[in-house]
Design a protein around this motif. Structure first.
Motif, PDB file in Angstrom:
ATOM      1  N   ILE A 179       0.293 -15.943 -34.686  1.00  0.00           N
ATOM      2  CA  ILE A 179       0.972 -16.001 -35.976  1.00  0.00           C
ATOM      3  C   ILE A 179       2.221 -16.839 -35.770  1.00  0.00           C
ATOM      4  O   ILE A 179       3.009 -16.570 -34.858  1.00  0.00           O
ATOM      5  CB  ILE A 179       1.340 -14.596 -36.469  1.00  0.00           C
ATOM      6  CG1 ILE A 179       0.073 -13.750 -36.621  1.00  0.00           C
ATOM      7  CG2 ILE A 179       2.111 -14.667 -37.785  1.00  0.00           C
ATOM      8  CD1 ILE A 179       0.342 -12.284 -36.836  1.00  0.00           C
ATOM      9  N   LEU A 226       6.525 -14.471 -41.601  1.00  0.00           N
ATOM     10  CA  LEU A 226       5.842 -13.489 -40.765  1.00  0.00           C
ATOM     11  C   LEU A 226       5.421 -12.282 -41.597  1.00  0.00           C
ATOM     12  O   LEU A 226       6.076 -11.934 -42.577  1.00  0.00           O
ATOM     13  CB  LEU A 226       6.761 -13.030 -39.628  1.00  0.00           C
ATOM     14  CG  LEU A 226       7.206 -14.095 -38.639  1.00  0.00           C
ATOM     15  CD1 LEU A 226       8.175 -13.486 -37.617  1.00  0.00           C
ATOM     16  CD2 LEU A 226       6.026 -14.743 -37.939  1.00  0.00           C
ATOM     17  N   THR A 274      11.061 -16.280 -40.181  1.00  0.00           N
ATOM     18  CA  THR A 274      11.141 -14.866 -40.512  1.00  0.00           C
ATOM     19  C   THR A 274      10.440 -14.541 -41.830  1.00  0.00           C
ATOM     20  O   THR A 274       9.662 -13.590 -41.902  1.00  0.00           O
ATOM     21  CB  THR A 274      12.616 -14.440 -40.580  1.00  0.00           C
ATOM     22  OG1 THR A 274      13.216 -14.702 -39.306  1.00  0.00           O
ATOM     23  CG2 THR A 274      12.759 -12.977 -40.887  1.00  0.00           C
ATOM     24  N   CYS A 301       5.046 -14.136 -26.970  1.00  0.00           N
ATOM     25  CA  CYS A 301       5.871 -14.720 -28.025  1.00  0.00           C
ATOM     26  C   CYS A 301       6.598 -15.958 -27.510  1.00  0.00           C
ATOM     27  O   CYS A 301       6.749 -16.148 -26.306  1.00  0.00           O
ATOM     28  CB  CYS A 301       6.900 -13.717 -28.544  1.00  0.00           C
ATOM     29  SG  CYS A 301       8.167 -13.255 -27.340  1.00  0.00           S
ATOM     30  N   GLU A 309       8.795  -9.073 -37.470  1.00  0.00           N
ATOM     31  CA  GLU A 309      10.056  -9.492 -36.857  1.00  0.00           C
ATOM     32  C   GLU A 309      10.677  -8.339 -36.068  1.00  0.00           C
ATOM     33  O   GLU A 309      11.170  -8.531 -34.957  1.00  0.00           O
ATOM     34  CB  GLU A 309      11.027 -10.008 -37.913  1.00  0.00           C
ATOM     35  CG  GLU A 309      12.329 -10.483 -37.316  1.00  0.00           C
ATOM     36  CD  GLU A 309      13.352 -10.906 -38.355  1.00  0.00           C
ATOM     37  OE1 GLU A 309      14.352 -11.514 -37.946  1.00  0.00           O
ATOM     38  OE2 GLU A 309      13.162 -10.622 -39.552  1.00  0.00           O
TER      39      GLU A 309
END
Length: 185
Positions: free
Chosen positions: A4, A11, A8, A66, A16
């Motif tokens: 993904i 998402l 912010t 991430c 977050e």
């Protein structure tokens, strides 16, 4: 595994916060970084509403990796915290140069046997790096910089990207770290 990507507001709801908890577990609890951050939640001055994240999740929707993507026309990790990794050269500032930071490919829920093998992490790391680079390439980014341990440099080269160092390795908390410069053009 799914990826993904986005800022912010792009998402999914709650991701977050999950990401901040994941980053705390990885960077503070596992790696022992001393960061000025609330207990259980890792964010810093570079995490802004327009910061872009790439998140890897497993089939159970758990975060297993991430990366954070930052434009170099604003303050970023290499320019503000690690400029000494550039061997006296100024940190890049260009709309076509972005930084990858807070890169992790650690499945916190993997069995100890899977963690020992490292195969899952290498698959996640390679996929996450490719996804991050592909995201930036869609926006005509020509160069990516990153503050990295030597293993990440090997990963970048192993995936066939053109990479060079911004300067010689520097010990940070007892570990050699370099500025990697990835040329996409």
């Amino acid at each position: 595994m799914e990826f993904i990507s986005g800022s912010t507001h792009d998402l999914p709801n709650g991701l977050e916060n999950e990401l901040a908890v994941y980053r705390y577990k990885v960077f503070v609890e596992k790696l022992g970084w001393e960061l000025d951050t609330p207990k259980g939640y890792e964010r810093d001055q570079f995490d802004k509403p327009d910061t872009v994240y790439v998140v890897a999740r497993n089939s159970d929707k758990e975060i297993i990796g991430c990366s954070r993507l930052l434009p170099t026309v604003e303050p970023y990790l290499l320019s503000e915290v690690f400029p000494h990794l550039l061997n006296g050269n100024p940190p890049p500032r260009s709309p076509t140069v972005w930084e990858i930071s807070r890169f992790s490919a650690l499945d916190l829920n993997a069995s100890s046997l899977e963690k020992q093998k490292g195969s899952l992490s290498s698959v996640v790391a390679a996929g996450l790096l490719k996804e991050s680079i592909n995201y930036l390439a869609r926006y005509n980014i020509t160069t990516i910089v990153t503050v990295s341990p030597l293993a990440v440099e090997r990963l970048i080269k192993g995936l066939g990207y053109k990479v060079h160092r911004g300067g010689p390795p520097v010990l940070v908390d007892g570990h050699p770290v370099i500025a990697c410069i990835i040329d996409l053009a």
